[in-house]
Design a protein around this motif. Structure first.
Motif, PDB file in Angstrom:
ATOM      1  N   UNK A 238     -64.535  -4.680  -5.992  1.00 41.37           N
ATOM      2  CA  UNK A 238     -65.314  -5.297  -4.916  1.00 41.37           C
ATOM      3  C   UNK A 238     -66.214  -4.264  -4.257  1.00 41.37           C
ATOM      4  N   UNK A 239     -65.669  -3.073  -4.009  1.00 37.64           N
ATOM      5  CA  UNK A 239     -66.468  -2.013  -3.402  1.00 37.64           C
ATOM      6  C   UNK A 239     -67.624  -1.593  -4.301  1.00 37.64           C
ATOM      7  N   UNK A 240     -67.471  -1.802  -5.609  1.00 37.63           N
ATOM      8  CA  UNK A 240     -68.494  -1.398  -6.571  1.00 37.63           C
ATOM      9  C   UNK A 240     -69.463  -2.519  -6.923  1.00 37.63           C
ATOM     10  N   UNK A 241     -69.325  -3.660  -6.268  1.00 35.44           N
ATOM     11  CA  UNK A 241     -70.306  -4.718  -6.454  1.00 35.44           C
ATOM     12  C   UNK A 241     -69.812  -6.005  -7.058  1.00 35.44           C
TER      13      UNK A 241
ATOM     14  N   UNK B 239     -60.740 -10.160   0.307  1.00 36.14           N
ATOM     15  CA  UNK B 239     -61.297 -10.385   1.641  1.00 36.14           C
ATOM     16  C   UNK B 239     -61.170  -9.135   2.512  1.00 36.14           C
ATOM     17  N   UNK B 240     -60.018  -8.475   2.455  1.00 30.80           N
ATOM     18  CA  UNK B 240     -59.846  -7.275   3.269  1.00 30.80           C
ATOM     19  C   UNK B 240     -60.813  -6.175   2.841  1.00 30.80           C
ATOM     20  N   UNK B 241     -60.979  -5.986   1.539  1.00 28.09           N
ATOM     21  CA  UNK B 241     -61.896  -4.960   1.072  1.00 28.09           C
ATOM     22  C   UNK B 241     -63.330  -5.276   1.499  1.00 28.09           C
ATOM     23  N   UNK B 242     -63.711  -6.538   1.361  1.00 29.98           N
ATOM     24  CA  UNK B 242     -65.091  -6.925   1.683  1.00 29.98           C
ATOM     25  C   UNK B 242     -65.346  -6.845   3.193  1.00 29.98           C
ATOM     26  N   UNK B 243     -64.367  -7.238   4.000  1.00 27.74           N
ATOM     27  CA  UNK B 243     -64.589  -7.311   5.442  1.00 27.74           C
ATOM     28  C   UNK B 243     -64.292  -6.015   6.171  1.00 27.74           C
ATOM     29  N   UNK B 244     -63.322  -5.252   5.672  1.00 28.22           N
ATOM     30  CA  UNK B 244     -62.878  -4.058   6.388  1.00 28.22           C
ATOM     31  C   UNK B 244     -63.189  -2.756   5.671  1.00 28.22           C
TER      32      UNK B 244
END
Length: 283
Positions: free
Chosen positions: A186-189, A210-215
């Motif tokens: 997710x962090x990589x796109x 969701x946590x990775x994307x939001x936080x």
């Protein structure tokens, strides 16, 4: 966006059961964002074309709907694709031919994927664990220029590939197929994930995403649980996933012979399922 790579229910003699597949779809629907039918976890490579078609006929899928269509030649893959489109599939998830992988030139990749794009909207499926086939990044970039090749599932676990897609294939939709590195993906796109373990604990992996994307990070305890779950069900594959779904009361059936009905990882899985249930992550 979490999409389960669905199992294909079969009886002990290996006959697919479309009614049982519909029951599993209906049970999962509130917890997921779409469905993949006839992918790797769905044992699609063991099914004849008419069996695939019969499984798809009459399915009621009310969320985005991918169907696996890859095969060893374009005519065979197009036959699967036509059945998928007739059944209402939104996307055709296509592995490249792999047996004669040394013949897969740049031109061969284009012929195969462009030919499938004549039938429907295509997503590329890169799953080197099974295909043992290299899929050069520059070829993916070239294929993505086609207006009906719009996304891909990358199950390699190689985050550098995801970074490449984001940098060099703008607008291309990339989903991870590897639960082990979901937060990094997710962090990589990556915009979503199509996961085998989504059959069992989709809400857990949705929470990770969701946590990775939001936080920008995932709580350590949640990340560890997701990792342990992905490792175990990755090792156990469809055999273990079907056994877990039977344990949960769903009509998952059994793997197609010659594969065993029960997994050597079951005792470990039973303990993990107890923890997932206690923490509210199971279906």
């Amino acid at each position: 966006m979490i999409v389960p790579a669905l199992i294909t229910p079969m009886d002990r003699s290996g006959r697919p059961d479309a009614g049982a597949l519909q029951e599993i779809i209906d049970r999962l629907e509130p917890s997921v964002d779409g469905f993949l039918v006839l992918g790797s976890t769905g044992e699609a490579v063991t099914l004849a074309p008419e069996e695939r078609r019969e499984l798809l006929e009459g399915l009621k899928v009310r969320k985005p709907f991918w169907v696996g269509v890859g095969d060893e030649s374009l005519p065979l893959a197009r036959r699967h694709a036509e059945a998928a489109v007739a059944a209402g599939a939104d996307y055709l998830l296509a592995m490249p031919p792999r047996f004669y992988d040394r013949a897969m030139t740049r031109e061969a990749f284009a012929t195969y994927f462009h030919g499938l794009a004549e039938v429907g909207e295509v997503w590329i499926y890169h799953v080197p664990m099974f295909t043992k086939t290299d899929f050069p990044l520059e070829i993916i970039r070239e294929l993505a220029a086609h207006p009906r090749i719009t996304g891909m599932k990358d199950s390699s676990g190689d985050v550098n590939r995801l970074i490449y897609y984001r940098a060099h294939v703008p607008g291309f939709t990339v989903f991870s197929g590897n639960g082990l590195n979901l937060a990094a993906a997710v962090a990589s796109g990556a915009r979503g994930a199509i996961l085998a373990v989504g059959n069992v604990a989709p809400r857990l992996f949705s929470a990770v995403m969701d946590q990775q994307r939001n936080n920008g990070e995932v709580e350590q305890e949640l990340a560890a649980l997701a990792y342990d779950t992905a490792v175990l069900f990755g090792k156990g594959g469809a055999v273990l996933i079907k056994q877990a779904l039977r344990f949960l009361g769903l009509p998952a059936g059994y793997p197609r012979p010659p594969f065993p009905p029960e997994s050597p990882y079951w005792l470990e899985a039973e303990r993990l399922l107890g923890r997932l249930k206690e923490e509210g992550w199971l279906l």
